[in-house]
Design an enzyme around this catalytic site. Structure first.
Site, PDB file in Angstrom:
ATOM      1  NE  ARG A 220      41.605  64.533  23.975  1.00 47.15           N
ATOM      2  CZ  ARG A 220      41.764  63.563  23.395  1.00 47.15           C
ATOM      3  NH1 ARG A 220      41.607  63.596  21.505  1.00 47.15           N
ATOM      4  NH2 ARG A 220      43.038  63.014  23.005  1.00 47.15           N
ATOM      5  CB  ALA A 241      29.443  66.040  27.330  1.00 48.32           C
ATOM      6  CG  HIS A 242      33.921  66.834  29.249  1.00 48.73           C
ATOM      7  ND1 HIS A 242      34.544  67.288  29.785  1.00 48.73           N
ATOM      8  CD2 HIS A 242      33.070  66.717  29.772  1.00 48.73           C
ATOM      9  CE1 HIS A 242      34.309  68.341  30.412  1.00 48.73           C
ATOM     10  NE2 HIS A 242      33.158  67.615  30.547  1.00 48.73           N
ATOM     11  CG  ASN A 243      35.226  62.042  31.976  1.00 49.07           C
ATOM     12  OD1 ASN A 243      36.014  63.230  31.165  1.00 49.07           O
ATOM     13  ND2 ASN A 243      35.954  61.251  32.197  1.00 49.07           N
ATOM     14  CB  SER A 261      30.877  62.749  34.281  1.00 44.02           C
ATOM     15  OG  SER A 261      31.540  63.493  34.513  1.00 44.02           O
TER      16      SER A 261
END
Lengths: 337, 337, 337
Positions: A220, A241-243, A261
């Protein structure tokens, strides 16, 4: 279910060369062809099998020039691989039996909205404030958190864990034991050497027509969303991974990891065991070869990149060739001296 | 939940520059800022977004010199990233609703000792001779073997499998489908080419404040224990082999693998997709860069290492630069000749 | 359970040097030896521990020449590692308590054939037209699809997902959360940039004496079978793609991935984090070193290969050495000029 070679040729808009009345009851790879089965020849390096296969029929290119006699009936088509794929799809459509109904051993919290014709397997759990679209299948042991929204015609295989707030579109397939929406890996270092967890308050958004492999993990977002866009295909054991934002119709092979990201463009092809660093932008239609490690953004669309740190693949192959010639170079220097 | 910019500035001990009476109801990344949300600017490469963000407020460094006018209210602080993290944590503390109670669909064997305020989700299983501390949450479909001891304030997410004899401290978080305590990969080759499994009779010990990612695997020791020490943070899909000892406050990113019996020092930072061979010792505060392959013990603390086989990172970067210059070298040799 | 040193020596056909009447109640690594435990010395780099260990007895080579006095009783044997392994196996046999019976919380569809003395744990599901052999254990939360056949003496740990049509032999161990038979990663690119899934109509066949690690994934074949042959050992987080064939007694360490349709010979040793491209053939008894990337078939049996792209390991090591000497080379060129 049985079809004649002629019937199959009609489906594929192909031409029969041989006995079209024979019955076909299964599929085989050309090197394992058995009587009663149909196969195909696409990759020229398998051509020798054409002359020895026991398959009753083989789908081949209409441009193929036979090098010797064949004992099998041929179906001549434009593109044998595409034709065979169509045949497999037809077969699957005709034989698929979709279960429907909700197991008495499943637990669906009150207030969950469910569509028509859904299937929910045993010991599956769907938490409150969630919704499941029409004709979606949730298999055994799936755990769906609060406020999760899943669209129509999805297949969620056994053991998949979907954390709260995840949004999933239509026609999405998620294979067994994948994890969607676990916390991003965010830990703020403290002065005493310990870490403090940075709350991961965002979610995961999976758009339509996405396929996700077994044991793949998608974290998330810290804030906002981790996006898996329309038509993305992820293989097994992939880490997102996140973002991260994976662009539409990008395919990512097994064991590849995308760091936080990073934004990947549309229609990229990413091979297996690739690593991509965080906060990068990868241009659309980039092809990343197996095991490459991408450390910088890729700005120009349509490039092939390879190596670690990844560079244009032509350059990478040149370097690899020069490394292979290092012994020669050392010898030359010795001679010069 | 809503706060004014002034209230938030007070929490963060910051100074408001603009209208402090505005209400904040959410968080956004600066490039995605919306009216009513607060954001932060830490990485200078995002500064341009400060002048166009629609966020109502942005937390910035008190040392920032504005290059043009802003339309947002600023909160000036010492370290914007730390301040924002504190804000996220406050928000999480205030909004978190921890469920308590034991699901009627969970199975806890007789003789299991459970603390106060625990939560046990549906279809979770806890085997005999185990114990669960106070305020610990065991989610759906978790399987806990015999003689497992879990401390206070732990969160065990859905689908986690914990094998027998595992010991887990306090404040430990384990994400979905992770596996703790599976057999180490030990097979003794026999004269006829087959293998005989070496019994794995040890266990896994996880100390306090550890965080473990989704689908990560930690094998039990052959004898003795595999140790994950205080404050260790493991990302998703990490492999920890038998008899490994990961030192306190070491962080390991996704898809990294540590081979058997290797001992990693305290406060190391290990990036993603790293591999570390077996029976090595890694000194404290070592930083291992992404995709490095460590084949020898690292004796001097505080080094940065990279490449495969991993060497001091400065040396690795030098070599990489020279490899990039190989075409030039080959040209020079040609000229000399 | 306690034995005297003399009794243990008799089991191992070894000679006691010291007090054979002492009681042994556990195992320890030599560096962690405690009173009442037995240890072993095999790797010479641990010899210094022999002179300081607190273990009551240590199994050593009959050819060992002591460098100083020891405080522990020695058992002299041909091969200390093999002897210790035998001891661990004896211990495991004597202490193992196998549960039997079918949990009232398991769901076995009507028509499933089950052998004698099986164990089926809580919330396990076995679908129709499947069969389970004698003395096989199916742990909690295992999901077994339709038409799956599992032989005798197998252990299927919690959370394992086995898709329909899978065939598993005798004496197979599958660790927690592994996924067997998920769809191969086959997606046919369409003219508009989207993909169409290629039906995966084959299955997975796992022969006898196979061991599979936690969170490992094995995909079903497109047509025909993905084969894991007799005696294969797979570690954790390994990826086996569709139509792969892993030859008998081949061992594959953690996080390695094998791409589609590759055929691996018998008795190969494949280290961790290796990648092997698709449609290759790897000769029997090939040893592939850690993190190698194999891009071409390996035709000659018994080679050691390493690097990426993988080459004969001697050549690889030579190249690595020359890369380390690049600075020197650049200097020499400068001098020559």
């Amino acid at each position: 279910m049985k079809f004649t070679v002629d019937q199959i040729a009609t489906i594929l808009q192909g031409t029969v060369n041989g006995d079209g009345s024979q019955l076909i009851s299964g599929f085989d790879k050309i090197e394992e062809g058995k009587s009663g089965s149909i196969s195909f020849l696409s990759n020229p390096k398998y051509e020798s099998y054409l002359y020895e296969t026991k398959a009753t029929a083989v789908i081949v290119s209409k441009d193929l020039t036979l090098k010797q006699a064949v004992n099998t009936t041929l179906i001549l088509v434009e593109d044998p691989y595409v034709a065979f794929t169509i045949l497999l799809q037809k077969y699957q459509e005709m034989t698929a039996e979709r279960e429907t109904g909700i197991s008495t051993h499943a637990i669906i919290e009150s207030g969950v909205s469910v569509g028509n014709d859904i299937f929910v397997g045993r010991f599956a759990c769907i938490d409150s404030h969630s919704s499941i679209g029409n004709a979606t299948s949730i298999y055994n042991h799936v755990s769906i958190g609060k406020n999760v929204h899943i669209g129509d015609n999805c297949i969620i295989y056994p053991g998949v864990i979907i954390y709260k707030d995840t949004i999933i579109g239509n026609n999405v397939v998620i294979h067994a034991n994948a994890v969607i929406g676990s916390d991003g890996f965010g830990h703020a270092p403290q002065a005493d050497g310990t870490y403090k967890a940075i709350p991961q308050l965002g979610n995961v958004v999976i758009e339509d027509n996405v396929s996700i492999g077994a044991n793949t993990t998608i974290d998330r977002a810290t804030m906002g969303s981790t996006f898996i866009r329309n038509g993305v295909k992820l293989d097994n054991l992939v880490q997102i991974a996140h973002n991260v934002d994976v662009g539409a119709n990008t395919a990512i092979a097994a064991q590849t990891g995308i760091s936080g990201s990073t934004k990947i463009g549309e229609n990229c092809l990413i091979a297996g065991q690739v690593g991509i660093a965080g906060h990068l932008t990868i241009a659309p239609k980039t092809i990343i070869t197996g095991r490459a490690g991408v450390t910088k953004s890729i700005k120009q669309a349509g490039q092939v990149v390879g190596g670690y740190p990844a560079v244009n693949n032509t350059e990478y192959l040149k370097r690899s060739a020069l490394i292979r010639r290092l012994p020669e170079l050392f010898d030359q220097i010795k001679n010069i001296k």
